[in-house]
Scaffold this motif. Structure first.
Motif, PDB file in Angstrom:
ATOM      1  N   UNK A   1       0.738  -1.261  -0.135  1.00 59.58           N
ATOM      2  CA  UNK A   1      -0.009   0.012   0.016  1.00 59.58           C
ATOM      3  C   UNK A   1       0.849   1.276   0.021  1.00 59.58           C
ATOM      4  N   UNK A   2       1.746   1.151   0.750  1.00 58.76           N
ATOM      5  CA  UNK A   2       2.976   2.388   0.764  1.00 58.76           C
ATOM      6  C   UNK A   2       3.535   2.545  -0.662  1.00 58.76           C
ATOM      7  N   UNK A   3       4.013   1.585  -1.100  1.00 58.48           N
ATOM      8  CA  UNK A   3       4.436   1.601  -2.407  1.00 58.48           C
ATOM      9  C   UNK A   3       3.692   2.206  -3.372  1.00 58.48           C
ATOM     10  N   UNK A   4       2.447   1.707  -3.397  1.00 64.17           N
ATOM     11  CA  UNK A   4       1.340   2.244  -4.515  1.00 64.17           C
ATOM     12  C   UNK A   4       1.122   3.736  -4.308  1.00 64.17           C
ATOM     13  N   UNK A   5       0.861   4.023  -2.981  1.00 58.13           N
ATOM     14  CA  UNK A   5       0.366   5.318  -2.404  1.00 58.13           C
ATOM     15  C   UNK A   5       1.594   6.447  -2.885  1.00 58.13           C
ATOM     16  N   UNK A   6       2.886   6.204  -2.633  1.00 53.70           N
ATOM     17  CA  UNK A   6       3.912   7.055  -2.911  1.00 53.70           C
ATOM     18  C   UNK A   6       4.018   7.281  -4.359  1.00 53.70           C
ATOM     19  N   UNK A   7       3.799   5.941  -5.329  1.00 53.31           N
ATOM     20  CA  UNK A   7       3.741   5.990  -6.698  1.00 53.31           C
ATOM     21  C   UNK A   7       2.635   7.007  -7.255  1.00 53.31           C
ATOM     22  N   UNK A   8       1.505   6.508  -6.460  1.00 51.29           N
ATOM     23  CA  UNK A   8       0.194   7.604  -7.110  1.00 51.29           C
ATOM     24  C   UNK A   8       0.306   9.012  -6.751  1.00 51.29           C
ATOM     25  N   UNK A   9       0.929   9.219  -5.650  1.00 50.38           N
ATOM     26  CA  UNK A   9       1.351  10.639  -5.291  1.00 50.38           C
ATOM     27  C   UNK A   9       2.192  11.415  -6.202  1.00 50.38           C
ATOM     28  N   UNK A  10       3.281  10.838  -6.928  1.00 50.19           N
ATOM     29  CA  UNK A  10       3.947  11.332  -8.042  1.00 50.19           C
ATOM     30  C   UNK A  10       3.140  11.734  -9.128  1.00 50.19           C
ATOM     31  N   UNK A  11       2.279  10.560  -9.375  1.00 48.92           N
ATOM     32  CA  UNK A  11       1.366  10.846 -10.793  1.00 48.92           C
ATOM     33  C   UNK A  11       0.598  12.068 -10.513  1.00 48.92           C
TER      34      UNK A  11
ATOM     35  N   UNK B   1      -5.298  15.003  -4.043  1.00 48.26           N
ATOM     36  CA  UNK B   1      -5.017  13.488  -4.064  1.00 48.26           C
ATOM     37  C   UNK B   1      -3.665  13.129  -3.945  1.00 48.26           C
ATOM     38  N   UNK B   2      -2.598  14.144  -4.513  1.00 45.84           N
ATOM     39  CA  UNK B   2      -1.235  13.889  -4.267  1.00 45.84           C
ATOM     40  C   UNK B   2      -1.039  14.083  -2.781  1.00 45.84           C
ATOM     41  N   UNK B   3      -1.548  15.065  -2.094  1.00 42.13           N
ATOM     42  CA  UNK B   3      -1.381  15.249  -0.667  1.00 42.13           C
ATOM     43  C   UNK B   3      -1.698  14.058   0.282  1.00 42.13           C
TER      44      UNK B   3
END
Length: 309
Positions: free
Chosen positions: A8-18, A236-238
């Protein structure tokens, strides 16, 4: 459960970058507006933590932890600026090479010795970033004349994730001093169990204060509108950024030897999302160098996890 937290952390930070990239425009204060929204989200999370965690918090820790907090926050502001002109597929892997710089600092300043895996990882990351910079320079020179203003801006933009990397590495390096031992940390009123929570609260509250100052500067002084509507990408990024930070702690408290390289390689998610949703296109050699950088990040995370075990 640790695996689910790590994933979940991996996906969350990857999504934040997007969403950072989607919110990055050539508007002059775009990066500062993103900082304001992220700071607000961090502040809300800090307040909720203070109310429900039961951790005793001394506000003086905001000042004591400020050197570390400001390095992290400045790195993020610089990263937001770079995303205005640089592909996410290039920016994210470069930013995540900060771990290599931390290793170099430990060798030069603390006279520590690196294991073989770490040496290979650092070499891959540093070499990959250098090659990526050369290829990005060549690509932009072919697309835009060196006399064009956009070319000069793009050259400066490539330096932004590099500067991010340096600042973030500095924050991580000094963070090790603050979080090494609760008995010697400059933070006050902490226990062995509350040390990391207090440090994270100090960081989030500092981020909130920076957001307030920037709001006054951008909105009240410079008269730049920041409407509640139209901030979906920044919000969303935040949220993903804050969620990733929260999940990271629980993932690392489980099986760090696997969680560390998994989370450290979240730029893989960023590259994939950039390709799928932003239609970013890199040259074949650029993808090769990005792969080298991410392989180094994964190896360094593995080395850190093994050391932790």
């Amino acid at each position: 459960m640790w695996f689910l937290y790590a994933l979940a952390a991996t996906l969350a930070w990857g999504a934040a970058d997007l969403f950072y990239k989607k919110s990055a425009t050539e508007e002059r204060y775009s990066h500062l507006k993103t900082t304001i929204v992220v700071g607000l989200a961090m502040g809300i999370h800090a307040v909720v933590t203070l109310i429900f965690s039961g951790v005793e918090y001394n506000p003086i820790n905001i000042i004591r932890y400020a050197p570390v907090s400001m390095l992290y926050i400045l790195s993020m502001i610089v990263g937001y600026f770079g995303l205005r002109y640089l592909e996410l597929s290039v920016s994210s892997p470069v930013q995540n090479t900060s771990g290599a710089l931390v290793c170099i600092l430990c060798v030069l300043v603390l006279k520590q010795r690196l294991d073989t895996i770490s040496i290979v990882a650092v070499a891959l990351m540093c070499g990959g970033v250098f090659l990526l910079g050369m290829l990005d320079h060549k690509k932009r020179k072919e697309l835009v004349s060196p006399s064009d203003r956009k070319y000069r801006i793009s050259m400066i933009a490539f330096l932004m994730p590099v500067i991010y990397c340096i600042l973030d590495a500095g924050g991580t390096f000094f963070d090790a001093y603050y979080l090494d031992d609760f008995a010697t940390t400059p933070l006050v009123g902490v226990t062995e169990e509350s040390l990391e929570t207090v440090a994270n609260l100090s960081y989030e509250l500092t981020f909130l204060l920076v957001a307030v100052v920037l709001f006054v500067y951008v909105v009240l002084i410079k008269k730049q509108p920041l409407k509640v509507t139209g901030q979906g990408n920044r919000a969303a990024a935040a949220v993903f950024e804050t969620a990733g930070q929260f999940l990271y702690v629980y993932a690392m408290s489980g099986k760090a030897v696997v969680a560390a390289p998994m989370i450290a390689s979240y730029s893989i998610v960023s590259v994939i999302l950039g390709r799928l949703f932003l239609k970013e296109k890199l040259t074949g050699w650029q993808y090769v160098t990005v792969a080298l950088v991410m392989a180094g990040i994964a190896l360094l995370g593995l080395a850190e996890g093994l050391a932790g075990e």
